[in-house]
Scaffold this motif. Structure first.
Motif, short mmCIF file in Angstrom:
data_model
loop_
_atom_site.label_atom_id
_atom_site.label_comp_id
_atom_site.label_asym_id
_atom_site.label_seq_id
_atom_site.Cartn_x
_atom_site.Cartn_y
_atom_site.Cartn_z
N ALA A 165 0.45 19.88 -7.34
CA ALA A 165 0.31 21.00 -6.40
C ALA A 165 1.31 22.10 -6.70
O ALA A 165 0.99 23.29 -6.61
CB ALA A 165 0.47 20.50 -4.96
N ILE A 166 2.54 21.70 -7.07
CA ILE A 166 3.54 22.71 -7.44
C ILE A 166 3.08 23.49 -8.67
O ILE A 166 3.12 24.72 -8.72
CB ILE A 166 4.90 22.03 -7.72
CG1 ILE A 166 5.48 21.45 -6.43
CG2 ILE A 166 5.88 23.03 -8.33
CD1 ILE A 166 6.72 20.63 -6.65
N GLU A 167 2.63 22.75 -9.67
CA GLU A 167 2.17 23.40 -10.89
C GLU A 167 0.95 24.29 -10.62
O GLU A 167 0.86 25.42 -11.15
CB GLU A 167 1.82 22.34 -11.94
CG GLU A 167 1.44 22.90 -13.29
CD GLU A 167 1.19 21.82 -14.31
OE1 GLU A 167 0.72 22.15 -15.43
OE2 GLU A 167 1.45 20.63 -14.01
N SER A 168 0.04 23.82 -9.80
CA SER A 168 -1.14 24.62 -9.48
C SER A 168 -0.77 25.90 -8.75
O SER A 168 -1.27 26.99 -9.08
CB SER A 168 -2.10 23.79 -8.63
OG SER A 168 -3.18 24.57 -8.15
N ALA A 199 0.06 18.24 0.11
CA ALA A 199 0.66 17.26 -0.79
C ALA A 199 2.02 16.82 -0.28
O ALA A 199 2.36 15.62 -0.31
CB ALA A 199 0.79 17.84 -2.19
N TYR A 200 2.82 17.77 0.20
CA TYR A 200 4.12 17.41 0.76
C TYR A 200 3.96 16.59 2.03
O TYR A 200 4.73 15.66 2.30
CB TYR A 200 4.95 18.67 1.06
CG TYR A 200 5.89 19.03 -0.05
CD1 TYR A 200 7.03 18.27 -0.30
CD2 TYR A 200 5.65 20.13 -0.87
CE1 TYR A 200 7.90 18.60 -1.32
CE2 TYR A 200 6.52 20.47 -1.89
CZ TYR A 200 7.64 19.71 -2.11
OH TYR A 200 8.50 20.03 -3.12
N LEU A 201 2.97 16.94 2.85
CA LEU A 201 2.70 16.18 4.07
C LEU A 201 2.37 14.73 3.74
O LEU A 201 2.90 13.78 4.35
CB LEU A 201 1.56 16.84 4.84
CG LEU A 201 1.09 16.12 6.11
CD1 LEU A 201 2.20 16.10 7.15
CD2 LEU A 201 -0.14 16.82 6.69
N ASN A 202 1.51 14.53 2.75
CA ASN A 202 1.15 13.17 2.34
C ASN A 202 2.34 12.42 1.74
O ASN A 202 2.52 11.22 1.98
CB ASN A 202 0.00 13.21 1.34
CG ASN A 202 -1.29 13.72 1.96
OD1 ASN A 202 -1.49 13.62 3.17
ND2 ASN A 202 -2.16 14.29 1.14
N THR A 259 0.82 -1.21 0.00
CA THR A 259 0.00 0.00 0.00
C THR A 259 0.85 1.26 0.00
O THR A 259 0.50 2.26 -0.64
CB THR A 259 -0.94 0.01 1.21
OG1 THR A 259 -0.17 -0.14 2.42
CG2 THR A 259 -1.95 -1.13 1.13
N SER A 260 1.99 1.23 0.71
CA SER A 260 2.85 2.41 0.73
C SER A 260 3.44 2.68 -0.64
O SER A 260 3.64 3.84 -1.03
CB SER A 260 3.96 2.24 1.76
OG SER A 260 4.85 1.19 1.38
N THR A 294 1.15 10.11 -4.34
CA THR A 294 1.54 11.36 -3.68
C THR A 294 2.63 12.09 -4.44
O THR A 294 2.70 13.32 -4.39
CB THR A 294 2.01 11.08 -2.24
OG1 THR A 294 3.05 10.07 -2.25
CG2 THR A 294 0.86 10.61 -1.38
N GLU A 295 3.50 11.37 -5.15
CA GLU A 295 4.47 12.04 -6.02
C GLU A 295 3.75 12.88 -7.07
O GLU A 295 4.09 14.04 -7.32
CB GLU A 295 5.36 11.00 -6.71
CG GLU A 295 6.51 10.51 -5.87
CD GLU A 295 7.37 9.52 -6.62
OE1 GLU A 295 7.00 9.17 -7.77
OE2 GLU A 295 8.38 9.08 -6.07
#
Length: 478
Positions: free
Chosen positions: A370-373, A411-414, A355-356, A363-364
């Motif tokens: 998220a960076i692009e957004s 996103a970074y947290l996840n 699962t990880s 998450t990658e």
């Protein structure tokens, strides 16, 4: 970033794993138990060897004695001195035969316990190490979000009041303060994980440890595609806990055989009748009547006997047999419990690993999106449109940038959590399989593909549009 991050003592994963095998107290404790078991084994093997004694025995008698031939009492004093030495032995053949066999099994069990302690120590160190890495990953993510939040606040404050209401500034400032709080919490997690790692490695807990590896390092020891059914036979054949329990069951079986054989095997007894204690067999004997010792000379006396014994008329032997049988059954039950625990360990570890791995892929992609957004929202923040008449409106409002920054931090947290879970699961599977810790502490740990680069700092945002930009000579929508 306005906050100044602490600097720590550099450490890498390989060094931490090597210290895990050399420093922790659990390994030292189990090693001492091996030495204790070896000492008991040596004693069991030496049961056949008689004791060697040396000393002086003084005997004195005054008063009445009985004539052993006529039965008449007579009064006569006597004394003697015996300076001598000699062997003595009292051992049951059942003990001499079966005690060394059981002791050998116990030694093998303790040696397996040492390997268990090494594996557990490596597992503990890596889990804490990756908790430390996860805290640094969260710190990196919140740093990338903080840079954008600070620039958003500066940009929002420079916008004309006709373009945004004041609450937009409040919202941006609130997001900035929230990220700063999250940054301090991440620094706290870093410090606490460092203290736990230092405790396990027997280092100064006040020292802040800073891993050299990137925060999103991914370690691969076991292929993620392997199923629990494929790995289960390896674990059942390799786990030192199972080997230790098997040896204890075998030792209990030897003790049971000893008690069953005890009534059939004699006790060997070697003593000397020269003295009342039976310990001195050969030496110089001086004696005489009353207060004189006019007679002396060499003397040697030895008795060797083989004695069969039923303890408490056999009832004691039956009790001992039942006791040893119960101890063997308890050891067998513990072995069964360990086997099922190993099966559960493998199944749980494989489930976390699989699962990880899926989470890392997702998450990658979440971090990239998220960076692009966030960066596109910054670009859109400087673009305006004229929906009707002279009204000028921002295409992207600050509140949308706030949401994008918050999504980036999430996103970074996840991602940090997924990488930490993957690395921890790798070593959890490795430990569940019973693979020796020495195999990874003496060689380079292979790593997976490189993690995504940290979020880039956005380019300087152009000056925000002012109210003068809405003059009649026209500002075309972009």
């Amino acid at each position: 970033m306005t906050a100044e991050l602490p600097r720590g003592l550099p450490i890498n994963l390989a060094t931490a794993m090597q210290l895990a095998g050399a420093r922790p107290l659990d390994i030292a404790a189990t090693t001492a138990q091996v030495e204790q078991a070896l000492a008991l084994q040596l004693q069991a093997r030496a049961l056949w060897i008689p004791n060697l004694n040396a000393g002086v025995d003084y005997s004195r008698h005054d008063g009445v004695q009985q004539n052993i031939f006529t039965g008449v009492n007579f009064r006569k004093g006597r004394q003697s001195v015996f300076a001598a030495g000699g062997p003595s032995l009292s051992v049951g053949l059942a003990d001499a035969i079966f005690a060394p066999l059981a002791a050998r099994r116990v030694v093998a069990s303790r040696r397996a316990d040492v390997q268990t302690a090494r594996n557990d120590s490596l597992f503990t160190v890596t889990q804490v190490f990756f908790e430390l890495q996860a805290a640094r990953g969260r710190l990196l993510g919140v740093g990338a979000s903080l840079v954008r939040a600070e620039r958003l606040v500066d940009f929002a404050k420079g916008l004309a009041p006709s373009l945004i209401p004041p609450l937009e500034i409040n919202r941006a400032v609130t997001e900035l303060q929230s990220l700063r709080q999250f940054q301090q919490a991440s620094i706290r997690d870093w410090r606490t994980a460092s203290a736990r790692l230092a405790e396990v490695l027997l280092l100064d807990s006040a020292t802040l440890l800073e891993p050299i590896e990137p925060p999103f390092l991914q370690v691969t020891l076991v292929p993620c595609e392997r199923s629990a059914d494929e790995l289960m036979p390896i674990a059942l054949n390799s786990r030192p806990e199972i080997a230790s329990r098997r040896e204890l069951v075998a030792a209990a079986e030897q003790f049971l055989r000893r008690e069953k054989s005890r009534p059939l095997l004699p006790n060997l007894i070697v003593t000397s009748p020269a003295t009342t204690n039976g310990l001195l067999a050969a030496g110089n004997f001086s004696a005489g009547p009353n207060h004189s010792m006019g007679s002396n000379g060499s003397r040697f006396d030895i008795d060797v006997a083989a004695v069969w014994q039923l303890q408490n008329a056999g009832v004691g032997n039956i009790g001992l047999i039942r006791q040893r049988r119960a101890e063997r059954d308890v050891a067998s039950i513990e072995l069964t419990r360990i086997v099922f625990r190993v099966r559960s360990d493998v199944a749980q570890a494989v489930a976390r690993l699989q699962t990880s791995r899926i989470r890392i892929v997702e998450t990658e992609e979440g971090v990239r999106q998220a960076i692009e957004s966030a960066d596109k929202n910054f670009i859109g923040l400087r673009e305006t449109t004229r929906p009707a008449g002279e009204l000028l409106r921002l295409i992207v409002r600050p509140q949308e940038v706030v949401q994008a920054i918050d999504a980036l931090n999430t996103a970074y947290l996840n991602y940090a959590g997924a990488v930490n879970e993957h690395n921890a699961a790798q070593f959890e599977v490795y430990r569940a399989l019973g693979q020796p810790a020495q195999w990874v502490t003496n060689q380079q740990v292979p790593t997976a593909h490189p993690a995504p680069a940290p979020a880039p700092v956005p380019a300087p945002v152009p000056a925000p549009p002012r109210a003068a930009a809405a003059s009649s000579d026209g500002v075309r929508p972009r």
